[in-house]
Design an enzyme around this catalytic site. Structure first.
Site, short mmCIF file in Angstrom:
data_model
loop_
_atom_site.label_atom_id
_atom_site.label_comp_id
_atom_site.label_asym_id
_atom_site.label_seq_id
_atom_site.Cartn_x
_atom_site.Cartn_y
_atom_site.Cartn_z
N TYR A 189 -29.24 -23.99 -16.06
CA TYR A 189 -28.60 -24.32 -17.62
C TYR A 189 -28.00 -23.25 -18.01
O TYR A 189 -26.74 -23.28 -18.38
CB TYR A 189 -29.62 -24.81 -18.30
CG TYR A 189 -29.47 -24.91 -19.68
CD1 TYR A 189 -28.51 -26.08 -20.07
CD2 TYR A 189 -29.97 -24.06 -20.92
CE1 TYR A 189 -28.23 -26.09 -21.42
CE2 TYR A 189 -29.43 -24.33 -22.09
CZ TYR A 189 -28.70 -25.34 -22.38
OH TYR A 189 -28.20 -25.16 -23.75
N1 LIG Z 1 -32.25 -28.00 -26.77
C1 LIG Z 1 -32.09 -26.66 -27.17
O1 LIG Z 1 -33.02 -26.09 -27.39
C2 LIG Z 1 -30.67 -26.06 -27.22
C3 LIG Z 1 -30.68 -24.60 -27.34
C4 LIG Z 1 -29.26 -23.80 -27.33
C5 LIG Z 1 -28.18 -24.75 -27.29
N2 LIG Z 1 -28.53 -25.94 -26.94
C6 LIG Z 1 -27.09 -26.93 -26.81
O2 LIG Z 1 -26.91 -27.45 -27.80
C7 LIG Z 1 -26.04 -28.65 -27.65
C8 LIG Z 1 -26.59 -29.81 -28.17
O3 LIG Z 1 -27.89 -30.06 -28.03
P1 LIG Z 1 -28.46 -31.59 -28.38
O4 LIG Z 1 -29.97 -31.36 -28.69
O5 LIG Z 1 -27.58 -32.23 -29.53
O6 LIG Z 1 -28.30 -32.19 -27.27
P2 LIG Z 1 -28.42 -33.95 -26.99
O7 LIG Z 1 -28.86 -34.63 -28.13
O8 LIG Z 1 -28.96 -34.07 -25.38
O9 LIG Z 1 -26.61 -34.56 -26.95
C9 LIG Z 1 -26.11 -34.10 -25.68
C10 LIG Z 1 -25.07 -35.21 -25.99
O10 LIG Z 1 -23.90 -35.04 -24.75
C11 LIG Z 1 -23.63 -36.48 -24.52
N3 LIG Z 1 -23.29 -36.46 -22.94
C12 LIG Z 1 -24.04 -36.33 -21.69
N4 LIG Z 1 -23.53 -36.42 -20.72
C13 LIG Z 1 -22.03 -36.91 -20.98
C14 LIG Z 1 -21.09 -37.30 -20.47
N5 LIG Z 1 -21.25 -37.66 -19.20
N6 LIG Z 1 -19.88 -37.73 -21.02
C15 LIG Z 1 -19.97 -37.59 -22.47
N7 LIG Z 1 -21.13 -36.99 -23.31
C16 LIG Z 1 -22.09 -36.87 -22.47
C17 LIG Z 1 -24.72 -37.22 -24.62
O11 LIG Z 1 -24.43 -38.75 -24.99
P3 LIG Z 1 -25.23 -39.80 -25.01
O12 LIG Z 1 -25.71 -39.84 -26.38
O13 LIG Z 1 -24.83 -40.93 -24.54
O14 LIG Z 1 -26.79 -39.53 -24.04
C18 LIG Z 1 -25.35 -36.58 -25.90
O15 LIG Z 1 -24.70 -37.26 -27.11
C19 LIG Z 1 -25.91 -28.99 -26.22
O16 LIG Z 1 -24.80 -28.16 -25.44
C20 LIG Z 1 -27.04 -28.07 -25.59
O17 LIG Z 1 -27.08 -27.61 -24.63
C21 LIG Z 1 -29.57 -26.58 -26.68
#
Ligand SMILES: NC(=O)c1ccc[n+]([C@@H]2O[C@H](COP(=O)([O-])OP(=O)(O)OC[C@H]3O[C@@H](n4cnc5c(N)ncnc54)[C@H](OP(=O)(O)O)[C@@H]3O)[C@@H](O)[C@H]2O)c1
Length: 210
Positions: free
Chosen positions: A125
Site C-alpha cells: 500500500y
Molecule cells: N484508512 C486509513 O487509515 C488511511 C490513512 C491514510 C490515508 N488513507 C487514504 O485515504 C483515502 C480515503 O480513505 P477512505 O477511508 O475514505 O477509503 P474508502 O472508504 O475505502 O473509499 C475508497 C473509495 O474508492 C473507491 N474505489 C475503489 N475502487 C475503485 C475503482 N476501481 N474505480 C473508482 N473508484 C474506486 C471506492 O468505491 P466504492 O464506494 O464503490 O467501493 C470508495 O468510494 C484513500 O486514498 C486511503 O488510501 C487511508
C-alpha cells in the site's frame, strides 16, 4: 471550481463532496456504479460513472481540479493497491495533463516515502501510494500531496497539526481530513507535500501556514 472527486462514495469522499458543495464548488462525484448516483447527489455531488481500473479519463474532462481520495481499501490485496492506488491515480494525472487541468490534490498516507519502515502488510500500500506521489511530483501539474495518519470516523474536531514532517504518528478523523482537502484546494499549497494529524490549530490556519 469544478472538482472531480475520485473516491466520492468512500468514507472521506462523502464528507468531501458535501463540504465542496457547501463551499460553493461543483463536486463531480466519481462513482463506479449507477446505483450510487442518488446517494452522492444527496451529499451535493454531480455523479459521473467511471472505473479507475478501466478508463476513467473522460470523467475528468471539463474539471478545474482533481482530488484523489480513492483506494482499494484495507481489505484488498497488493493487486488492488497496484491497479487503484497507483495506476488509478496515475491515469487521472495523465487525464489532467491531456485536458489541461492544472490542479491535482492527492490523498496519500504517512509513511509513503519510506514503505520499508512500515509493517510488512502495509508495504504494498505504502509503495503504491509513494509511487503515485512521485508521478504527481514529476507531472508538472499544480499539485499538493496530503498525508494523513490513521483515519477514524470520530466527529470532526476542526483542529489539526500539519507540517512537511510531524515527527510522530497518530490519527485524524475522516471529516477533518475532508476539511483539510477543501482548504488545500484553494490555499497556496502548490508543490507541497505535508503530513496531517489531529492537533491544536484551526484547519484553515494550519493549511495557510504551511
Ligand atoms: N484508512 C486509513 O487509515 C488511511 C490513512 C491514510 C490515508 N488513507 C487514504 O485515504 C483515502 C480515503 O480513505 P477512505 O477511508 O475514505 O477509503 P474508502 O472508504 O475505502 O473509499 C475508497 C473509495 O474508492 C473507491 N474505489 C475503489 N475502487 C475503485 C475503482 N476501481 N474505480 C473508482 N473508484 C474506486 C471506492 O468505491 P466504492 O464506494 O464503490 O467501493 C470508495 O468510494 C484513500 O486514498 C486511503 O488510501 C487511508
Amino acid at each position: 471550481m469544478k472538482v472531480l472527486v475520485a473516491g466520492s462514495h468512500g468514507k472521506v469522499g462523502r464528507h468531501l463532496v458535501r463540504l465542496l458543495a457547501e463551499a460553493g464548488h461543483e463536486a463531480m462525484a466519481m462513482i463506479r456504479d449507477d446505483s450510487q448516483a442518488l446517494e452522492v447527489e444527496s451529499f451535493g455531488g454531480t455523479p459521473v460513472v467511471a472505473d479507475l481500473e478501466g478508463d476513467p479519463a473522460p470523467a475528468a474532462e471539463g474539471s478545474d481540479a482533481i482530488i484523489f481520495t480513492a483506494g482499494g481499501g484495507p481489505g484488498s490485496g497488493a493487486a488492488k493497491k497496484e491497479t487503484i492506488d497507483r495506476q488509478g491515480a496515475i491515469k487521472l494525472i495523465e487525464a489532467a495533463k491531456d485536458y489541461g487541468i492544472r490542479r491535482y490534490v492527492m490523498v496519500s498516507a504517512m509513511g509513503a516515502d519510506d514503505p520499508e519502515s512500515g509493517p510488512e502488510g502495509m508495504r504494498p500500500y505504502l509503495k503504491a501510494k509513494g509511487q503515485a506521489d512521485d508521478a504527481l511530483r514529476e507531472s508538472g501539474l499544480d499539485y499538493t500531496i496530503v498525508r494523513p495518519g490513521r483515519l477514524t470516523d470520530d466527529p470532526a474536531a476542526g483542529r489539526v497539526d500539519a507540517a512537511t514532517s510531524l515527527g510522530r504518528r497518530g490519527e485524524i478523523t475522516r471529516e477533518d481530513t475532508a476539511r483539510v482537502l477543501v482548504a488545500t484546494l484553494t490555499a497556496n499549497t502548490h508543490g507541497k507535500t505535508f503530513e496531517v494529524l489531529a492537533g491544536d490549530t484551526p484547519i484553515e490556519e494550519a493549511i495557510n501556514g504551511l
